[in-house]
Design a protein around this motif. Structure first.
Motif, PDB file in Angstrom:
ATOM      1  N   SER A  64       0.825  -1.205   0.000  1.00 42.57           N
ATOM      2  CA  SER A  64       0.000   0.000   0.000  1.00 42.57           C
ATOM      3  C   SER A  64       0.860   1.257   0.000  1.00 42.57           C
ATOM      4  CB  SER A  64      -0.922   0.011   1.227  1.00 42.57           C
ATOM      5  OG  SER A  64      -1.591   1.245   1.342  1.00 42.57           O
ATOM      6  N   THR A  65       1.809   1.312   0.922  1.00 48.14           N
ATOM      7  CA  THR A  65       2.609   2.522   1.104  1.00 48.14           C
ATOM      8  C   THR A  65       4.000   2.169   1.595  1.00 48.14           C
ATOM      9  OG1 THR A  65       0.597   3.693   1.786  1.00 48.14           O
ATOM     10  CG2 THR A  65       2.673   4.797   2.234  1.00 48.14           C
ATOM     11  N   ILE A  66       4.980   2.976   1.170  1.00 47.50           N
ATOM     12  CA  ILE A  66       6.316   2.918   1.751  1.00 47.50           C
ATOM     13  C   ILE A  66       6.613   4.291   2.352  1.00 47.50           C
ATOM     14  CG2 ILE A  66       8.784   2.691   1.324  1.00 47.50           C
ATOM     15  CD1 ILE A  66       8.172   0.806  -0.948  1.00 47.50           C
ATOM     16  N   ILE A  67       7.024   4.297   3.614  1.00 46.85           N
ATOM     17  CA  ILE A  67       7.445   5.532   4.274  1.00 46.85           C
ATOM     18  C   ILE A  67       8.949   5.427   4.499  1.00 46.85           C
ATOM     19  CG2 ILE A  67       7.129   7.058   6.254  1.00 46.85           C
ATOM     20  CD1 ILE A  67       4.423   5.649   6.700  1.00 46.85           C
ATOM     21  N   TYR A  68       9.708   6.206   3.722  1.00 49.42           N
ATOM     22  CA  TYR A  68      11.154   6.142   3.835  1.00 49.42           C
ATOM     23  C   TYR A  68      11.634   6.865   5.083  1.00 49.42           C
ATOM     24  CZ  TYR A  68      11.362   4.257  -0.898  1.00 49.42           C
ATOM     25  OH  TYR A  68      11.215   3.464  -2.004  1.00 49.42           O
ATOM     26  N   GLU A  69      12.852   6.560   5.496  1.00 49.30           N
ATOM     27  CA  GLU A  69      13.384   7.110   6.743  1.00 49.30           C
ATOM     28  C   GLU A  69      13.498   8.632   6.709  1.00 49.30           C
ATOM     29  OE1 GLU A  69      17.865   6.749   7.115  1.00 49.30           O
ATOM     30  OE2 GLU A  69      17.452   5.118   5.744  1.00 49.30           O
ATOM     31  N   ASN A  70      13.597   9.251   5.511  1.00 50.13           N
ATOM     32  CA  ASN A  70      13.699  10.699   5.428  1.00 50.13           C
ATOM     33  C   ASN A  70      12.349  11.400   5.371  1.00 50.13           C
ATOM     34  OD1 ASN A  70      12.787  10.118   2.876  1.00 50.13           O
ATOM     35  ND2 ASN A  70      14.483  11.068   1.786  1.00 50.13           N
ATOM     36  N   GLY A  71      11.246  10.618   5.505  1.00 53.18           N
ATOM     37  CA  GLY A  71       9.915  11.205   5.506  1.00 53.18           C
ATOM     38  C   GLY A  71       9.197  11.149   4.178  1.00 53.18           C
ATOM     39  N   THR A  72       9.891  10.782   3.088  1.00 51.90           N
ATOM     40  CA  THR A  72       9.255  10.665   1.785  1.00 51.90           C
ATOM     41  C   THR A  72       8.297   9.472   1.765  1.00 51.90           C
ATOM     42  OG1 THR A  72      11.186  11.609   0.691  1.00 51.90           O
ATOM     43  CG2 THR A  72       9.641  10.409  -0.698  1.00 51.90           C
ATOM     44  N   VAL A  73       7.153   9.661   1.127  1.00 47.04           N
ATOM     45  CA  VAL A  73       6.142   8.598   1.058  1.00 47.04           C
ATOM     46  C   VAL A  73       5.923   8.195  -0.386  1.00 47.04           C
ATOM     47  CG1 VAL A  73       3.718   8.017   1.463  1.00 47.04           C
ATOM     48  CG2 VAL A  73       4.966   9.366   3.137  1.00 47.04           C
ATOM     49  N   LYS A  74       5.869   6.886  -0.647  1.00 48.23           N
ATOM     50  CA  LYS A  74       5.479   6.370  -1.952  1.00 48.23           C
ATOM     51  C   LYS A  74       4.201   5.573  -1.772  1.00 48.23           C
ATOM     52  CE  LYS A  74      10.004   6.103  -4.197  1.00 48.23           C
ATOM     53  NZ  LYS A  74       9.695   7.056  -5.252  1.00 48.23           N
ATOM     54  N   VAL A  75       3.201   5.914  -2.575  1.00 48.17           N
ATOM     55  CA  VAL A  75       1.909   5.231  -2.518  1.00 48.17           C
ATOM     56  C   VAL A  75       1.759   4.387  -3.767  1.00 48.17           C
ATOM     57  CG1 VAL A  75      -0.586   5.537  -2.418  1.00 48.17           C
ATOM     58  CG2 VAL A  75       0.898   7.102  -1.180  1.00 48.17           C
ATOM     59  N   PHE A  76       1.401   3.115  -3.598  1.00 49.89           N
ATOM     60  CA  PHE A  76       1.240   2.199  -4.710  1.00 49.89           C
ATOM     61  C   PHE A  76      -0.247   2.091  -5.027  1.00 49.89           C
ATOM     62  CE2 PHE A  76       5.319   1.359  -3.031  1.00 49.89           C
ATOM     63  CZ  PHE A  76       6.096   0.903  -4.081  1.00 49.89           C
ATOM     64  N   ASP A  77      -0.643   2.579  -6.204  1.00 51.53           N
ATOM     65  CA  ASP A  77      -2.046   2.623  -6.602  1.00 51.53           C
ATOM     66  C   ASP A  77      -2.437   1.356  -7.343  1.00 51.53           C
ATOM     67  OD1 ASP A  77      -2.211   5.190  -5.572  1.00 51.53           O
ATOM     68  OD2 ASP A  77      -1.528   6.071  -7.459  1.00 51.53           O
ATOM     69  N   GLN A  78      -3.684   0.983  -7.179  1.00 55.50           N
ATOM     70  CA  GLN A  78      -4.234  -0.165  -7.900  1.00 55.50           C
ATOM     71  C   GLN A  78      -5.145   0.374  -9.007  1.00 55.50           C
ATOM     72  OE1 GLN A  78      -3.288  -3.150  -6.680  1.00 55.50           O
ATOM     73  NE2 GLN A  78      -4.217  -4.383  -8.285  1.00 55.50           N
ATOM     74  N   GLN A  79      -4.760   0.164 -10.261  1.00 56.40           N
ATOM     75  CA  GLN A  79      -5.553   0.678 -11.364  1.00 56.40           C
ATOM     76  C   GLN A  79      -6.823  -0.142 -11.567  1.00 56.40           C
ATOM     77  OE1 GLN A  79      -2.728   0.573 -14.578  1.00 56.40           O
ATOM     78  NE2 GLN A  79      -2.163   2.715 -14.256  1.00 56.40           N
ATOM     79  N   GLN A  80      -7.767   0.430 -12.304  1.00 55.95           N
ATOM     80  CA  GLN A  80      -9.043  -0.236 -12.534  1.00 55.95           C
ATOM     81  C   GLN A  80      -8.876  -1.569 -13.252  1.00 55.95           C
ATOM     82  OE1 GLN A  80     -11.493   2.550 -14.595  1.00 55.95           O
ATOM     83  NE2 GLN A  80     -11.891   3.774 -12.786  1.00 55.95           N
ATOM     84  N   SER A  81      -7.831  -1.702 -14.035  1.00 53.80           N
ATOM     85  CA  SER A  81      -7.601  -2.949 -14.760  1.00 53.80           C
ATOM     86  C   SER A  81      -7.197  -4.080 -13.827  1.00 53.80           C
ATOM     87  CB  SER A  81      -6.494  -2.743 -15.800  1.00 53.80           C
ATOM     88  OG  SER A  81      -5.280  -2.423 -15.152  1.00 53.80           O
ATOM     89  N   GLY A  82      -6.864  -3.721 -12.604  1.00 60.68           N
ATOM     90  CA  GLY A  82      -6.444  -4.737 -11.650  1.00 60.68           C
ATOM     91  C   GLY A  82      -4.953  -4.947 -11.642  1.00 60.68           C
TER      92      GLY A  82
END
Length: 246
Positions: A64-82
Motif C-alpha cells: 500500500s505505502t512505503i514511508i522512507y526514513e527521510n519522511g518521503t512517502v510512496k503510494v502504490f495505486d491499484q488501477q481499474q484494470s487490476g
C-alpha cells in the motif's frame, strides 16, 4: 572498559534501528525494513532488526505505502484494470499528492506525531511535511520561528531588566551627580527596554506555540482531506483574534 564498549555498541545499534523504512502492506501489516531495491513490479528488502539476514521480496500489488526514513512517502495505486502500477512519490517540496494517492491523518502526542502505526519525531515530521504538504510545512516553520523569536525577546528582556536594575540602583543610591547621570539614566532606559521586550515576547510565544503545535491539523484538512475542527490566531492592527476552521 567492557561496560563502556557495550554501551557504545548499544547506542550505535539503537541509532541504526531508528533509521528504517516502513512498508505498509494492503493487509495493513507494518514492516520495519531497509529497502535495497525498488522496481515497477517488486521491492527487495531486509528486516531492520536483521540487516545481515535474508533478502525478502514483495510485489507492488501487495504494498500500500512505503514511508522512507527521510519522511518521503510512496503510494502504490491499484488501477481499474487490476494491474498494479508503481506508486508516485508524494511530492517534492511544494507539490501536491496525486488525486489517486491517499495520505493518512496525523495526530500529536507529547513528543511524537503519529500517522497510523508510524511514529515520527519533529525532524521526521518536518521532513514528511516538506515532501507532502506545503501549507502545513510553512505553517509549522513560521510558527516555530515566531516561537523562537519570542524566547529570544524574553531572554534579552530579562538581561536588560537585570543590568538596568543594577545600574539604576547604583544611580539612585549615589550622591554623586556623575554617577546618577552615568548609571541611573542608562539603567532606567534598559529597564524600559527590557519591559517592552518581555511584553512583546508574550504574543510571539503564544501564537508561535499554537501554530507550531497545531500544524498537523492544517495537514489533516489541506492534504489528508480530513474534516477537522481547528483554531487559528490572527494579529491585526486592532489586536489579536481567534478564528475557528471546520
Amino acid at each position: 572498559m567492557k561496560k563502556i564498549f557495550s554501551i557504545v555498541v548499544t547506542m550505535f545499534v539503537a541509532l541504526q534501528m531508528s533509521a528504517v523504512d516502513v512498508i505498509v502492506t494492503r493487509s495493513a501489516q507494518r514492516i520495519e525494513a531497509k529497502i535495497t531495491e525498488v522496481s515497477s513490479s517488486e521491492i527487495k528488502y531486509k528486516e531492520a532488526n536483521n540487516l545481515n539476514g535474508p533478502l525478502f521480496v514483495l510485489t507492488t500489488a501487495e504494498i500500500s505505502t512505503i514511508i522512507y526514513e527521510n519522511g518521503t512517502v510512496k503510494v502504490f495505486d491499484q488501477q481499474q484494470s487490476g494491474q498494479p502500477s508503481y506508486g508516485q512519490s508524494v511530492g517534492q517540496y511544494g507539490s501536491q499528492p496525486s488525486r489517486n494517492s491517499t495520505l493518512l491523518p496525523i495526530t500529536k502526542s507529547d513528543k511524537y506525531y503519529l500517522m497510523g502505526d508510524q511514529r515520527m519525531n519533529e525532524e521526521q515530521y518536518m521532513n514528511f511535511l516538506h515532501n507532502n504538504c506545503k501549507e502545513a510545512w510553512e505553517y509549522h516553520r513560521k510558527g516555530k520561528k515566531l516561537w523562537k523569536d519570542g524566547w529570544t525577546c524574553f531572554g534579552v528582556g530579562v538581561g536588560f531588566e537585570f543590568i538596568g536594575g543594577v545600574l539604576f540602583g547604583v544611580g539612585i543610591n549615589s550622591r554623586n551627580t556623575d554617577v546618577i547621570l552615568g548609571c541611573g539614566i542608562p539603567g532606567g532606559i534598559l529597564l524600559g527596554a527590557g519591559s517592552g521586550l518581555l511584553v512583546a515576547s508574550v504574543p510571539c510565544l503564544v501564537i508561535g506555540g499554537i501554530r507550531k503545535n497545531n500544524s498537523h491539523e492544517i495537514y489533516n484538512v489541506q492534504c489528508a482531506k480530513q474534516t477537522a475542527l481547528s483554531f487559528d490566531f490572527k494579529t491585526t492592527g486592532n489586536g489579536v483574534g481567534i478564528a475557528m476552521h471546520f
